[in-house]
Scaffold this motif. Structure first.
Motif, PDB file in Angstrom:
ATOM      1  N   ASP A   8      31.101  41.008  47.996  1.00 64.35           N
ATOM      2  CA  ASP A   8      32.328  41.771  48.248  1.00 64.35           C
ATOM      3  C   ASP A   8      32.242  43.141  47.617  1.00 64.35           C
ATOM      4  O   ASP A   8      32.998  44.050  47.951  1.00 64.35           O
ATOM      5  CB  ASP A   8      33.541  41.039  47.663  1.00 64.35           C
ATOM      6  N   VAL A   9      31.364  43.270  46.624  1.00 65.23           N
ATOM      7  CA  VAL A   9      31.248  44.550  45.913  1.00 65.23           C
ATOM      8  C   VAL A   9      29.869  44.595  45.230  1.00 65.23           C
ATOM      9  O   VAL A   9      29.316  43.545  44.881  1.00 65.23           O
ATOM     10  CB  VAL A   9      32.410  44.683  44.879  1.00 65.23           C
ATOM     11  N   VAL A  56      27.998  46.196  41.885  1.00 67.02           N
ATOM     12  CA  VAL A  56      28.213  46.899  40.616  1.00 67.02           C
ATOM     13  C   VAL A  56      26.848  47.309  40.077  1.00 67.02           C
ATOM     14  O   VAL A  56      25.964  46.467  39.928  1.00 67.02           O
ATOM     15  CB  VAL A  56      28.925  45.984  39.586  1.00 67.02           C
ATOM     16  N   ILE A  68      30.402  50.104  42.796  1.00 62.63           N
ATOM     17  CA  ILE A  68      30.940  50.566  41.508  1.00 62.63           C
ATOM     18  C   ILE A  68      29.743  50.954  40.656  1.00 62.63           C
ATOM     19  O   ILE A  68      28.893  50.118  40.344  1.00 62.63           O
ATOM     20  CB  ILE A  68      31.775  49.465  40.826  1.00 62.63           C
ATOM     21  N   LEU A  76      37.020  46.256  34.616  1.00 64.17           N
ATOM     22  CA  LEU A  76      36.219  45.926  35.803  1.00 64.17           C
ATOM     23  C   LEU A  76      36.730  44.622  36.433  1.00 64.17           C
ATOM     24  O   LEU A  76      36.875  44.535  37.658  1.00 64.17           O
ATOM     25  CB  LEU A  76      34.751  45.798  35.393  1.00 64.17           C
ATOM     26  N   CYS A  77      37.044  43.630  35.593  1.00 59.86           N
ATOM     27  CA  CYS A  77      37.571  42.348  36.113  1.00 59.86           C
ATOM     28  C   CYS A  77      38.866  42.578  36.875  1.00 59.86           C
ATOM     29  O   CYS A  77      39.064  42.030  37.957  1.00 59.86           O
ATOM     30  CB  CYS A  77      37.836  41.380  34.971  1.00 59.86           C
ATOM     31  N   LEU A 125      38.233  44.204  40.199  1.00 63.05           N
ATOM     32  CA  LEU A 125      37.657  43.299  41.197  1.00 63.05           C
ATOM     33  C   LEU A 125      38.708  42.370  41.813  1.00 63.05           C
ATOM     34  O   LEU A 125      38.479  41.796  42.870  1.00 63.05           O
ATOM     35  CB  LEU A 125      36.506  42.482  40.590  1.00 63.05           C
ATOM     36  N   GLN A 126      39.869  42.248  41.134  1.00 61.27           N
ATOM     37  CA  GLN A 126      40.952  41.413  41.698  1.00 61.27           C
ATOM     38  C   GLN A 126      41.743  42.185  42.750  1.00 61.27           C
ATOM     39  O   GLN A 126      42.500  41.585  43.510  1.00 61.27           O
ATOM     40  CB  GLN A 126      41.981  40.994  40.618  1.00 61.27           C
ATOM     41  N   ILE A 149      39.526  48.030  47.249  1.00 62.58           N
ATOM     42  CA  ILE A 149      39.215  49.102  46.301  1.00 62.58           C
ATOM     43  C   ILE A 149      38.440  50.230  46.986  1.00 62.58           C
ATOM     44  O   ILE A 149      38.400  51.347  46.494  1.00 62.58           O
ATOM     45  CB  ILE A 149      38.436  48.607  45.053  1.00 62.58           C
TER      46      ILE A 149
END
Ligand SMILES: NC(=O)c1ccc[n+]([C@@H]2O[C@H](COP(=O)([O-])OP(=O)(O)OC[C@H]3O[C@@H](n4cnc5c(N)ncnc54)[C@H](OP(=O)(O)O)[C@@H]3O)[C@@H](O)[C@H]2O)c1
Length: 249
Positions: free
Chosen positions: A3-4, A6, A53, A149-150, A153-154, A158
């Motif tokens: 989903d992302v 980092v 990110i 960061l947590c 990510l929710q 973004i």
């Protein structure tokens, strides 16, 4: 299916980077060509807009002035590490990837080797300690960045918040004042009489011979991060005290 992405990997040895320029540029800039290409390929194949990110640094600035550096201020790095990180940012900015570049500074943690642990070790052996008192910034705990960061990510979508942001603790200080804060906190927690320990000597950066030039002003302005995200900035003293307590108790 991700989903992302980092990217916290980097060549971070500021001194060695002056000697290992090719390696510093390979990791801090050329790698971003590959990362952005892979994200592009993924996006095309799965019709997605995968956000990246990426962590960067105040070392992209030259450290002049006394005001906090803002995300869109002109960058002008003064050493190889800074130049390689700035190049990495440029590659991301010119890509089609939905990026969030998070510049931070003066990161310390309860884990790994860092300034807080080095000073604590020296205090414990009552060694003489001299620390630079003319470079300014905000010591920031890795845990604080990880918590942000947590939360990030929710959040939904973004990728729509694409941009360059700064993240650091509230307040500002010098390396000397930070070392002195570590000493005072040590004295308080351990109940040692102040006179039993050597005081810390403030010195000028010009007395240190280093291969890499260091920015004098590492202050970062976090206003745009606060405006865009639910971000609760805590003071550097709170963050550092937590690390010291964890290490001593
Ligand atoms: N620490 C700070 O004060 C500070 C300040 C501003 C910005 N930043 C930025 O924050 C990010 C994280 O920094 P950090 O302090 O956590 O650095 P760090 O402790 O040096 O960690 C860097 C990580 O990158 C990995 N790495 C290095 N070369 C790699 C490669 N070729 N392929 C894959 N992984 C590689 C390292 O793996 P190994 O352990 O296996 O070598 C290490 O886990 C970086 O982007 C840095 O520029 C840090």
């Amino acid at each position: 299916m991700p989903d992302v992405i980092v990217n916290a990997a980097a060549y971070t040895n500021v001194e060695k980077a002056e000697l290992e320029q090719d390696l510093a540029f390979a990791v801090n800039s050329h790698a971003l060509v590959n990362i952005c290409e892979e994200i592009d390929n993924f996006n095309r194949e799965y019709s997605r807009d995968l956000p990246l990110i990426h962590f960067s640094t105040d070392y992209v600035f030259n450290g002049d002035g006394n005001e906090p550096n803002r995300p869109l201020d002109k960058i002008n790095p003064i050493n190889i590490y800074g130049r390689s990180k700035a190049e990495g940012e440029k590659i991301i900015l010119s890509s089609d990837v939905s990026y969030l570049i998070l510049r931070t500074s003066w990161v310390v943690s309860r884990y790994g080797n860092n300034f807080v642990k080095t000073i604590l070790k020296k205090i414990e052996t009552n060694s003489e300690i001299s620390v630079v008192n003319d470079q300014y910034g905000a010591p920031t705990s890795a845990e604080f960045i990880a918590d942000f960061l947590c939360e990030l990510l929710q959040l939904e979508s973004i990728e729509s918040k694409k941009g360059l942001y700064h993240i650091c603790a509230e307040g500002e200080t010098t390396w000397y004042e930070l070392a002195d804060f570590i000493l005072k906190t040590f004295i308080k927690i351990r109940g040692v009489p102040e006179k039993a320990l050597l005081p810390i000597n403030p010195i000028s950066a010009s007395t240190f011979k280093t291969s890499a030039k260091r920015p004098r002003n590492s202050r970062l302005c976090c206003k745009s991060l606060k405006k865009t995200f639910p971000f609760k900035q805590t003071h550097w003293k709170t963050q550092i005290a937590e690390i010291i307590k964890f290490l001593l108790e």
